[in-house]
Design an enzyme around this catalytic site. Structure first.
Site, PDB file in Angstrom:
ATOM      1  N   ASP A 407     -11.767   3.770  -4.232  1.00 16.66           N
ATOM      2  CA  ASP A 407     -10.789   2.707  -4.012  1.00 16.66           C
ATOM      3  C   ASP A 407      -9.477   3.083  -4.685  1.00 16.66           C
ATOM      4  O   ASP A 407      -9.462   3.770  -5.722  1.00 16.66           O
ATOM      5  CB  ASP A 407     -11.282   1.384  -4.607  1.00 16.66           C
ATOM      6  CG  ASP A 407     -12.397   0.766  -3.789  1.00 16.66           C
ATOM      7  OD1 ASP A 407     -12.611   1.211  -2.649  1.00 16.66           O
ATOM      8  OD2 ASP A 407     -13.055  -0.158  -4.294  1.00 16.66           O
ATOM      9  N   MET A 408      -8.400   2.588  -4.140  1.00 14.97           N
ATOM     10  CA  MET A 408      -7.084   2.876  -4.693  1.00 14.97           C
ATOM     11  C   MET A 408      -6.999   2.529  -6.184  1.00 14.97           C
ATOM     12  O   MET A 408      -6.430   3.276  -6.981  1.00 14.97           O
ATOM     13  CB  MET A 408      -6.032   2.084  -3.920  1.00 14.97           C
ATOM     14  CG  MET A 408      -4.616   2.238  -4.432  1.00 14.97           C
ATOM     15  SD  MET A 408      -3.468   1.285  -3.408  1.00 14.97           S
ATOM     16  CE  MET A 408      -1.965   1.435  -4.380  1.00 14.97           C
TER      17      MET A 408
END
Length: 561
Positions: A407-408
């Protein structure tokens, strides 16, 4: 409708104005010095101090309302909107999502954008007609003669299958005997004819048996068809009326924006999504608050939505936590309503580093330490990603490079394949769960002593009306398994090691935050917990056999503040 809106100091809040009027309450002046601020981005924000103060006031109001306690205890989303009137006074409006006790007009809270709950109104009358259709469908489907016919049909099918199966067994046994007799030696023409006739008779008997049961089934099915056809017609009428009522309802939700323009929900969603609005659109706290402000000449300053009560069984909501507006119902609606206002940009933690730390590298692959705030692969916006940096570093490789994703907001180890062969082999290893991953997370709370180590087995599915959020789904969800182990308990936090055995979207975040898991969100989780300087989730270890050299690799990168 009263438009004077008397201002009340928070320190002496009255029982709210009479006759269903909605007041906005005066906020402490030390919290507001008149500075111009960009309006809250409803999809990513840290609550303004004014909203925190207003939320506390609303929570006090809720606690004092005995009529609400049972419903609120089961979980409800509330919202506050800080506003300024033409005289310059600053106060706030309050709202709840949906209805409360079947009503949309409680004193002290903004009313519904469109109150369709009037007892003698069109909605209630048509809803009653639909309920009557449901009642008729239920009566027909549960009628004793109908249920008896269903049972008879099921019994007939069972008897048919058993009788046909027994006859086929006899046919097969007789064939074995005939074949054996023929193999024993010469048989005359008369005996051969007898054997053939036996075979023909048994086949004919099978056809007669099938025909017998087919006729019985058709007779019962004909009896059922009369009721089935009536049920189908009733269901078609119900669907037609339900669809028409839903469209009627959305057409009457006339939403205003900051420019003074109006559009109904059908128009908003037609231009934004080319689809009909989901059920309940326009009834969340945020659009109700803005609608009231725009229609009463109040200037919105900042807004926040928060949860009170127990968490739902599937979604993740924690008492007192603030949450962004939902994507499915609210995004198109709020996008229209906020036109004409200066809104804060999305509160995302972007990372624009130009070079990644390499933790391991050989001629076939490398493992980098992805910083929080950087995408693994390019997104919709022009933002630097790990893929971009790796493509710059290895411009001539035929490999897709990125083997898996983080995930970012998550930091940590990310494997990169330099060759196409290595990429295919690594992806296969991930798919077959031959690569062991371990994360470290800081939880926003202290886990109880009985949660020292264990396995969370909670199935997940996307929340299609609020992407990218995920939710628990025990019927249709995909299996998701995480092993956890407590590393350290601090005064307000718990550090845990997390080993995912499956790779579902947001698996670790949901398993930590869900009441079915650890019931303690990860620090900085904007979707399932509270905002912080970052998401405290880090992929610290990868263990796998090198796909080319077959060397056992154990790659580790510890958490760094």
């Amino acid at each position: 409708m009263n438009t004077s809106f008397p201002l009340h100091p928070l320190t002496s809040l009255p029982s709210i104005s009479t006759e269903g009027r909605c007041s906005h309450r005066l906020l402490r002046r030390e919290q507001w010095d008149g500075e111009e601020i960009l309006f809250t981005n409803p999809f990513s924000y840290t609550p303004h101090p004014l909203c925190l103060q207003a939320a506390e006031e609303v929570r006090r109001m809720i606690a004092e309302c005995k009529e609400w306690q049972e419903e609120v205890s089961k979980g409800k989303m509330f919202g506050v909107l800080v506003v300024q009137d033409k005289a310059g006074e600053v106060g706030f409006l309050a709202a709840y999502s949906g209805q409360m006790g079947g009503r949309s007009d409680w004193d002290g809270f903004v009313p519904a954008v469109f109150d369709y709950l009037q007892p003698d109104g069109y909605f209630k009358q048509e809803e009653a007609r639909i309920s009557e259709l449901n009642h008729r469908i239920t009566l027909l489907s549960k009628a004793p003669e109908y249920r008896l016919a269903q049972q008879q049909l099921e019994q007939c099918r069972k008897e048919a299958n058993e009788a046909i199966a027994r006859h086929k067994e006899r046919m097969q046994a007789a064939k074995v005997v005939r074949d054996h007799e023929r193999a024993e030696g010469d048989i005359d023409e008369l005996r051969e004819e007898e054997l053939l006739n036996e075979s023909r008779w048994m086949k004919a008997e099978l056809r007669r048996l099938k025909q017998h049961f087919q006729q019985r089934q058709q007779k019962i099915e004909a009896q059922l068809k009369v009721t089935d056809d009536e049920i189908v017609l009733l269901k078609e009428d119900r669907k037609r009326r339900s669809d028409a009522l839903q469209r009627w309802l959305f057409a009457h939700f006339e939403m205003r924006n900051a420019r003074g323009e109006s559009k109904n929900l059908l128009e908003i969603f037609a231009s934004a999504t080319h689809q009909l609005p989901p059920a309940g659109t326009g009834e969340c706290a945020a659009p109700k608050l803005l609608q009231y402000a725009f229609t009463h000449d109040l200037k919105p300053l900042c807004m926040a939505e928060f949860w009170v009560g127990e968490s739902p069984k599937t979604e993740i909501r924690h008492e007192g936590h603030f949450y962004p507006a939902c994507q499915g119902k609210c995004k198109p609606t709020l996008h229209f309503m906020l036109q004409g206002m200066e809104v804060m940009p999305l509160d995302l933690q972007h990372c624009e580093v130009q070079e990644l730390e390499v933790v391991y590298e050989d001629e076939y692959l490398l493992v980098v330490n992805k910083p929080a705030g950087m995408l693994s692969v390019p997104g919709k916006e022009a933002q630097l990603s790990v893929y971009d940096l790796m493509r710059q570093k290895y411009p001539h490789t035929d490999s897709p490079l990125i083997v898996h994703r983080l995930d970012m907001a998550t930091s940590g180890l990310l494997a990169i394949a330099k060759t196409k062969e290595c990429h295919q082999l690594l992806q296969a290893a991930f798919a077959h769960r031959k690569i062991k991953k371990r994360y470290i997370a800081k939880l926003d709370g202290v886990l109880p002593a009985d949660k020292e180590e264990g396995t969370i087995d909670v199935p997940l599915t996307p929340d299609y009306h609020d992407r990218p959020r995920q939710k628990v789904d025990w019927q249709e969800g995909k299996k998701a398994v995480t092993h956890y182990r407590v590393i350290e308990r601090q005064k307000q936090y718990t550090w845990v090691a997390l080993e995912p055995h499956t790779g579902r979207t947001h698996q670790l975040r949901v398993h930590c935050a869900s009441p079915h898991g650890l019931n303690t969100p990860i620090v900085g989780d904007l979707l399932y917990g509270k905002a912080a300087d970052r998401l405290y989730l880090h992929a610290e270890q990868l263990q796998f056999i090198h796909p080319i050299t077959h060397q056992q690799l154990n790659i580790y990168k510890r958490w760094e503040e």
